[in-house]
Design a protein around this motif. Structure first.
Motif, mmCIF file in Angstrom:
data_model
loop_
_atom_site.group_PDB
_atom_site.id
_atom_site.type_symbol
_atom_site.label_atom_id
_atom_site.label_comp_id
_atom_site.label_asym_id
_atom_site.label_seq_id
_atom_site.Cartn_x
_atom_site.Cartn_y
_atom_site.Cartn_z
ATOM 1 N N GLY A 173 37.281 40.603 43.611
ATOM 2 C CA GLY A 173 37.075 41.694 44.796
ATOM 3 C C GLY A 173 37.890 43.120 44.278
ATOM 4 O O GLY A 173 37.299 43.855 44.397
ATOM 5 N N LEU A 174 38.887 43.026 43.448
ATOM 6 C CA LEU A 174 39.482 44.190 42.858
ATOM 7 C C LEU A 174 38.152 44.851 41.893
ATOM 8 O O LEU A 174 38.254 46.117 41.887
ATOM 9 C CB LEU A 174 40.744 43.825 42.206
ATOM 10 N N ALA A 175 37.655 43.730 41.015
ATOM 11 C CA ALA A 175 36.752 44.330 40.104
ATOM 12 C C ALA A 175 35.778 45.177 40.470
ATOM 13 O O ALA A 175 35.162 46.087 40.184
ATOM 14 C CB ALA A 175 36.300 43.279 39.050
ATOM 15 N N GLU A 176 35.183 44.429 41.769
ATOM 16 C CA GLU A 176 34.345 45.279 42.496
ATOM 17 C C GLU A 176 34.480 46.620 42.853
ATOM 18 O O GLU A 176 33.942 47.644 42.948
ATOM 19 C CB GLU A 176 33.626 44.230 43.585
ATOM 20 N N VAL A 185 34.168 47.422 37.869
ATOM 21 C CA VAL A 185 34.417 46.822 36.459
ATOM 22 C C VAL A 185 33.968 45.415 36.461
ATOM 23 O O VAL A 185 34.115 44.800 37.721
ATOM 24 C CB VAL A 185 35.633 46.863 35.856
ATOM 25 N N ASP A 186 34.005 44.697 35.593
ATOM 26 C CA ASP A 186 33.777 43.253 35.471
ATOM 27 C C ASP A 186 35.085 42.437 35.802
ATOM 28 O O ASP A 186 36.221 42.919 35.472
ATOM 29 C CB ASP A 186 33.339 42.863 33.975
ATOM 30 N N ARG A 187 35.038 41.294 36.127
ATOM 31 C CA ARG A 187 36.169 40.437 36.563
ATOM 32 C C ARG A 187 37.214 40.199 35.514
ATOM 33 O O ARG A 187 38.325 40.255 35.520
ATOM 34 C CB ARG A 187 35.877 39.203 37.270
ATOM 35 N N TYR A 239 37.781 42.224 33.099
ATOM 36 C CA TYR A 239 38.528 43.277 32.864
ATOM 37 C C TYR A 239 39.722 43.333 33.520
ATOM 38 O O TYR A 239 40.828 43.551 32.927
ATOM 39 C CB TYR A 239 37.669 44.604 33.037
ATOM 40 N N VAL A 240 39.677 42.957 34.747
ATOM 41 C CA VAL A 240 40.917 42.831 35.785
ATOM 42 C C VAL A 240 41.714 41.716 35.175
ATOM 43 O O VAL A 240 42.999 41.970 35.042
ATOM 44 C CB VAL A 240 40.464 42.500 37.003
ATOM 45 N N SER A 241 41.125 40.552 34.602
ATOM 46 C CA SER A 241 41.929 39.539 34.131
ATOM 47 C C SER A 241 42.846 39.935 32.906
ATOM 48 O O SER A 241 43.856 39.687 32.548
ATOM 49 C CB SER A 241 41.214 38.588 33.594
ATOM 50 N N GLY A 242 42.159 40.663 31.985
ATOM 51 C CA GLY A 242 42.621 41.196 30.796
ATOM 52 C C GLY A 242 43.779 42.120 31.257
ATOM 53 O O GLY A 242 44.877 42.289 30.371
ATOM 54 N N LEU A 243 43.570 42.902 32.100
ATOM 55 C CA LEU A 243 44.637 44.157 32.562
ATOM 56 C C LEU A 243 45.705 43.398 33.020
ATOM 57 O O LEU A 243 46.890 43.796 32.731
ATOM 58 C CB LEU A 243 43.923 44.850 33.711
ATOM 59 N N GLU A 244 45.425 42.573 33.982
ATOM 60 C CA GLU A 244 46.816 41.545 34.752
ATOM 61 C C GLU A 244 47.525 40.964 33.435
ATOM 62 O O GLU A 244 48.751 40.796 33.289
ATOM 63 C CB GLU A 244 46.390 40.687 35.465
ATOM 64 N N LEU A 245 46.866 40.357 32.375
ATOM 65 C CA LEU A 245 47.509 39.818 31.394
ATOM 66 C C LEU A 245 48.111 40.883 30.338
ATOM 67 O O LEU A 245 48.741 40.108 29.340
ATOM 68 C CB LEU A 245 46.487 38.772 30.459
ATOM 69 N N GLY A 246 47.942 42.058 30.505
ATOM 70 C CA GLY A 246 48.564 42.992 29.403
ATOM 71 C C GLY A 246 47.811 43.100 28.153
ATOM 72 O O GLY A 246 48.238 43.436 27.132
ATOM 73 N N ARG A 247 46.566 42.359 28.161
ATOM 74 C CA ARG A 247 45.594 42.445 27.010
ATOM 75 C C ARG A 247 44.697 43.714 26.777
ATOM 76 O O ARG A 247 44.143 43.922 25.881
ATOM 77 C CB ARG A 247 44.751 41.296 26.928
#
Length: 73
Positions: free
Chosen positions: A24-27, A31-33, A35-43
């Motif tokens: 939902g945030l990615a939408e 961006v792609d989901r 990307y959000v995952s990588g952002l949250e993981l600090g990557r």
């Protein structure tokens, strides 16, 4: 603490408070989901523009993505 970890922790917290999934945030950000995952993981090393879009999607001030409690050094 690494600034990417600080941003990621805050994105995860504000996303949860907003009741949004990563998808939902990615939408909302356009961006792609993953990307959000990588952002949250600090990557991810987000640009100022990405921080702006993230904050707007979460309906918070961009500065809130950089806030943390604890010693600076």
């Amino acid at each position: 603490m690494d600034v990417r970890t600080i941003v990621g922790t805050n994105v995860r917290r504000y996303r949860g408070e907003a009741g949004l999934s990563q998808e939902g945030l990615a939408e909302l950000m356009g961006v792609d989901r993953a990307y959000v995952s990588g952002l949250e993981l600090g990557r991810r090393n987000p640009t100022i523009l990405t921080l702006w879009h993230t904050a707007m999607a979460l309906k918070i001030r961009p500065s809130e993505l950089l806030e943390f409690e604890g010693p600076l050094f």
